[in-house]
Write an enzyme that holds these catalytic residues in place. Structure first.
Site, PDB file in Angstrom:
ATOM      1  N   LYS A 103       1.811   0.641  15.635  1.00 55.15           N
ATOM      2  CA  LYS A 103      -0.199   0.956  15.569  1.00 55.15           C
ATOM      3  C   LYS A 103      -0.669  -0.285  16.653  1.00 55.15           C
ATOM      4  O   LYS A 103      -1.988   0.293  16.944  1.00 55.15           O
ATOM      5  CB  LYS A 103      -0.949   0.266  14.080  1.00 55.15           C
ATOM      6  CG  LYS A 103      -1.456   0.743  13.240  1.00 55.15           C
ATOM      7  CD  LYS A 103      -1.944  -0.080  12.307  1.00 55.15           C
ATOM      8  CE  LYS A 103      -3.260   0.456  11.491  1.00 55.15           C
ATOM      9  NZ  LYS A 103      -3.664   0.586  10.360  1.00 55.15           N
ATOM     10  N   THR A 127      -0.328   7.219   7.232  1.00 54.54           N
ATOM     11  CA  THR A 127       0.394   8.407   8.540  1.00 54.54           C
ATOM     12  C   THR A 127       1.908   8.623   8.443  1.00 54.54           C
ATOM     13  O   THR A 127       1.975   8.739   8.944  1.00 54.54           O
ATOM     14  CB  THR A 127      -0.361   7.580   9.515  1.00 54.54           C
ATOM     15  OG1 THR A 127       0.834   6.027   9.895  1.00 54.54           O
ATOM     16  CG2 THR A 127      -1.723   7.791   9.951  1.00 54.54           C
ATOM     17  N   SER A 128       2.502   7.350   7.763  1.00 50.94           N
ATOM     18  CA  SER A 128       4.365   7.352   7.661  1.00 50.94           C
ATOM     19  C   SER A 128       4.844   8.338   6.488  1.00 50.94           C
ATOM     20  O   SER A 128       3.953   8.597   6.125  1.00 50.94           O
ATOM     21  CB  SER A 128       4.755   5.574   8.051  1.00 50.94           C
ATOM     22  OG  SER A 128       4.654   4.856   6.819  1.00 50.94           O
ATOM     23  N   SER A 157       0.703  -1.042  -0.182  1.00 55.55           N
ATOM     24  CA  SER A 157      -0.197  -0.033   0.202  1.00 55.55           C
ATOM     25  C   SER A 157       1.692   1.517  -0.060  1.00 55.55           C
ATOM     26  O   SER A 157       2.028   1.008   0.054  1.00 55.55           O
ATOM     27  CB  SER A 157      -0.964   0.107   1.773  1.00 55.55           C
ATOM     28  OG  SER A 157      -0.243   0.014   2.076  1.00 55.55           O
ATOM     29  N   ASP A 209     -11.120   2.906  13.718  1.00 53.46           N
ATOM     30  CA  ASP A 209     -10.303   2.204  13.353  1.00 53.46           C
ATOM     31  C   ASP A 209     -10.268   0.583  13.909  1.00 53.46           C
ATOM     32  O   ASP A 209     -10.019  -0.095  14.956  1.00 53.46           O
ATOM     33  CB  ASP A 209      -8.427   1.953  13.851  1.00 53.46           C
ATOM     34  CG  ASP A 209      -7.903   1.710  13.469  1.00 53.46           C
ATOM     35  OD1 ASP A 209      -7.552   0.614  12.028  1.00 53.46           O
ATOM     36  OD2 ASP A 209      -6.488   1.398  13.518  1.00 53.46           O
ATOM     37  N   SER A 256      -9.247  -7.432   5.993  1.00 57.01           N
ATOM     38  CA  SER A 256      -8.788  -6.527   4.970  1.00 57.01           C
ATOM     39  C   SER A 256      -7.809  -7.163   3.887  1.00 57.01           C
ATOM     40  O   SER A 256      -7.537  -7.237   3.506  1.00 57.01           O
ATOM     41  CB  SER A 256      -9.088  -4.711   4.485  1.00 57.01           C
ATOM     42  OG  SER A 256      -7.867  -4.485   5.443  1.00 57.01           O
TER      43      SER A 256
END
Lengths: 494, 494
Positions: B292, B202-203, B198, B260, B268
């Site tokens: 996370k 956020t990083s 992906s 979340d 997923s």
């Protein structure tokens, strides 16, 4: 960053929304539903971002704007605006807090309701709020906060009178059109009754739909004040004012899942009463199959909740639980109900007696609550006012002041097309299905076709002979009338 | 009823939506979010209704159509269509069921996922689903159903090979770019590794962002198959395939409240592995502040859940819990990470050793899982492959096959503008804040500006002298670089 405005030529009717191109959004790290600040000269506004996938919709460096945003910034197609990322309003955090099972404070609920009212929250965010309150049911304290917040962020009809009367029916029972009669009796007794009513959502007519046959119900607030000053009462559509407007946004997201949130229902009803300065309120909870409340236990709980909120917002609230197992009156649908009401106020023998009894009972209770009659005497006083013709006179004053339409019941004719439904056997009417009866009337066109609906010849308990007419269905649209024949039969005869 | 089409000139990028005038909608008893059937000649489709408040947006007897609907019906502006009310899909009832606290069956979850994938549910309805699963957490059985449904309603890369390897990292740790190295080692050992990754959320970079510096990562499925046939592996962006597409719609409505959902996350991830025919999967859960997953208890629960789902969908899953308390490698941001990876694969002394150790450990474990190495020998074999240059060779084969870009680490230069952050005192680096470091890199422009990011000179445990450089921040945009200076300091030295 600078963007060129594209006028999308559409209003959302809700939150301020703009659309950005996918690539621009990615570059700016903006996601669907994020908020941006938009600046044009010294004017600025905050808007929620939609992201367009294709270049066709929004070209790069363009920003698609809907009516609400264009109007706010006073700009047009091709203007250049400056945008920057904005943070979420705090209310989004409070919604998440509720979703996670925590209780909200007065302040937090206030923030949420303000942001809903000011269209600062997206449908998705409002949906989370509704969902949170559905699964983590609001406490009474929260419900009271919600009520107060709904009043705060809406119009208020300030009346320097005491007492100010209102009534409410929790609904679901077709034909239960007591309001115009009760209001007329009370106003004739000298009480102030600023009655706002809703249109129907699931039944053949709401009070506003029915009143609209006889008078104008969409009045600006200044005109409503004039009607009140002249006649002491009014019978208008609540939608013409902006009472507890957060309610509409909430209902809009409740609709897709048919969610019926108890705390939102209580808060919105009570907020609307408080917004018209009501001091004394009678709430009617009819129970029965197909009514909104189907059993006594639920009704008693709701009764307590209404009374508690009333206490906290300084309103005297009386709640009665009535029989809602069958339709009330004979006519169902705006015109057919209007005719019943006029016959009833004129003491015509064609008037439905069940509607009369209910109306007089309710008016009597309010006369007692408001100190216009001694305990136990209210019913008689109400009946006297009705029988004397004073209530009818007051009603005609009101509808004339609001803008008279049809007020001769003999001239109110139901739809051009009709069919009769006859008894399949002899016996006694054992029960009638409120839901099916509503459905027949609605499929036939009520309430939008004001002359569509049902005239009932029989009620529960009546004896019927085989082939006797049970009811007649009317419509101005032949196709709709035919569709209505497909709805299941509503009478059970044994 | 007949309506004239108005082309709204916009794509929603989501569900099929049309807009009706307020009055038309009222007449037809249609509410915001209801569904209608639209018919043109023999073609028809179902669409969700928005209601326009003003005549300006949509005139009476007109229907505003978005791209998706126009394309589906193959019609244009001013065409005349026939509309009728449609019922809600059954999945809406199942969503309500979940919202009310009931457990969903395999069939019901399947229906929901299908309707989400086929864009038959509105944002409001999908929000209720997310909200329902957030408050009434899905059981393992439901999560497994969700996983299977996500596979069913998405693309599948069918590979007639055994074993097929995949890996996943739960994420949140900047620079943790083991994937390209692990994949290269495994492919060099003869394994099939159809790796989809992906982009970052956020990083400073996701694997796809980093790989994109060196090669083309957006490949059609047929091309991916060719790369796999030639090299045994690939390193592509998952978004170029349509794997478990329901996920995107769900994430879209999760974003506004930063929800979340655990079951959605598990489903997923596992659905995407199953969709590429993976038989053996290694999952890395780094724990630490700003990762996370922040504590071991959560990590162990997640580990069990991954293993259980693996069991049920017929995948061998191994989960490792690693230290995620500080960034990994030296470069953070797409180009800076790409340079580290190339140095590492080329056995250049500038390569970050922590990244090497992690990659070799993971590759070793997978070699053992897949039977390419005896228990306890995997690590050594992986290291041999890396040191021998075979992994580098395999990597170059892959990126060449996909469409080579920059592969000389000496020619990958970070952004034109930079500043150094120096130690305020002498001592030892006690800790680094993953969140702040990510934020600095992102504000500086990563990952959209591929050359923005951070180069770390120091890691936790390193001794530093006052005024020694801790890290350098790069960007191609001076303004963004300046903004990044405002982010809180990330190093604690004691």
């Amino acid at each position: 960053m600078k963007f060129r405005v594209k006028d999308m030529d559409i209003a959302t009717g809700g939150p301020q929304v703009v659309t950005l191109n996918n690539e621009d959004a990615e570059f700016l790290n903006i996601y669907h539903g994020d908020r941006i600040n938009i600046k044009y000269r010294s004017r600025f506004t905050t808007s929620i971002v939609n992201i367009a996938q294709s270049e066709k919709a929004i070209k790069k460096n363009h920003i698609g704007m809907y009516e609400e945003v264009l109007r706010k910034l006073k700009i047009k197609n091709n203007y250049i605006v400056d945008i920057s990322l904005d943070k979420k309003p705090d209310s989004v955090q409070y919604i998440k807090k509720k979703l996670n099972g925590f209780t909200l404070s007065d302040f937090e609920i206030n923030e949420i309701v303000r942001d809903i009212t000011e269209n600062k929250l997206s449908d998705i965010e409002v949906t989370y709020f509704v969902s949170a309150c559905h699964t983590n049911i609001m406490s009474m304290k929260e419900t009271i906060s919600l009520t107060k917040a709904m009043v705060t962020f809406g119009d208020v009809l300030r009346l320097k009178k005491y007492p100010v009367i209102d009534k409410h029916c929790v609904g679901g029972v077709p034909g239960n059109r007591t309001t115009p009669i009760v209001v007329s009796i009370l106003a004739a007794a000298g009480l102030t009754v600023p009655k706002t009513s809703s249109r129907s959502i699931t039944s053949p007519a709401g009070t506003a739909d029915t009143m609209e046959v006889m008078t104008n119900v969409t009045l600006p607030i200044e005109k409503i004040k004039k009607v009140l000053a002249k006649t002491g009462a009014c019978l208008v559509w609540g939608g013409s004012m902006n009472l507890a407007p957060a309610d509409d946004r909430i209902i809009r997201v409740e609709h897709p899942l048919s969610i019926d949130s108890r705390s939102q229902l209580l808060a919105s009803i009570m907020a609307k009463k408080a917004s018209v300065s009501a001091t004394h309120v009678l709430v009617d909870i009819p129970i029965g199959k197909g009514a909104k409340i189907e059993n006594k236990k639920q009704a008693l709980m709701l009764k307590r909740q209404f009374e508690q909120i009333g206490n906290h917002v300084g309103m005297k609230v009386k709640v009665i639980i009535t029989n809602g197992s069958q339709p009330i009156g004979n006519g169902l649908g705006p015109a057919l109900e209007a005719r019943d009401i006029l016959w009833l106020l004129k003491n015509d023998p064609k008037a439905p007696q069940d509607l009369k009894t209910r109306s007089v009972n309710m008016a009597g209770l309010i006369l007692e609550m408001a100190g216009k009659s001694k305990k136990g005497n209210g019913r008689k006083k109400a009946l006297d006012i009705l029988n004397s013709g004073e209530a009818y006179k007051k009603f005609i004053d009101m509808v004339t002041e609001q803008g008279k339409k049809k007020i001769n019941p003999e001239k109110i004719k139901p739809g051009n097309f009709s069919y009769e439904v006859k008894a399949g056997r002899s016996g006694k009417v054992k029960s009638m299905d409120n839901n099916n009866i509503s459905k027949i009337a609605r499929v036939a066109g009520a309430p939008n076709d004001k002359y569509a609906g049902i005239y009932l010849n029989k009620h529960v308990g009546d004896a019927v002979k085989k082939n006797e007419v049970l009811f007649t269905v009317y419509s101005n649209n032949k196709q709709r009338l035919n569709f209505s024949k497909e709805v299941k039969n509503s009478f059970i005869i044994k």
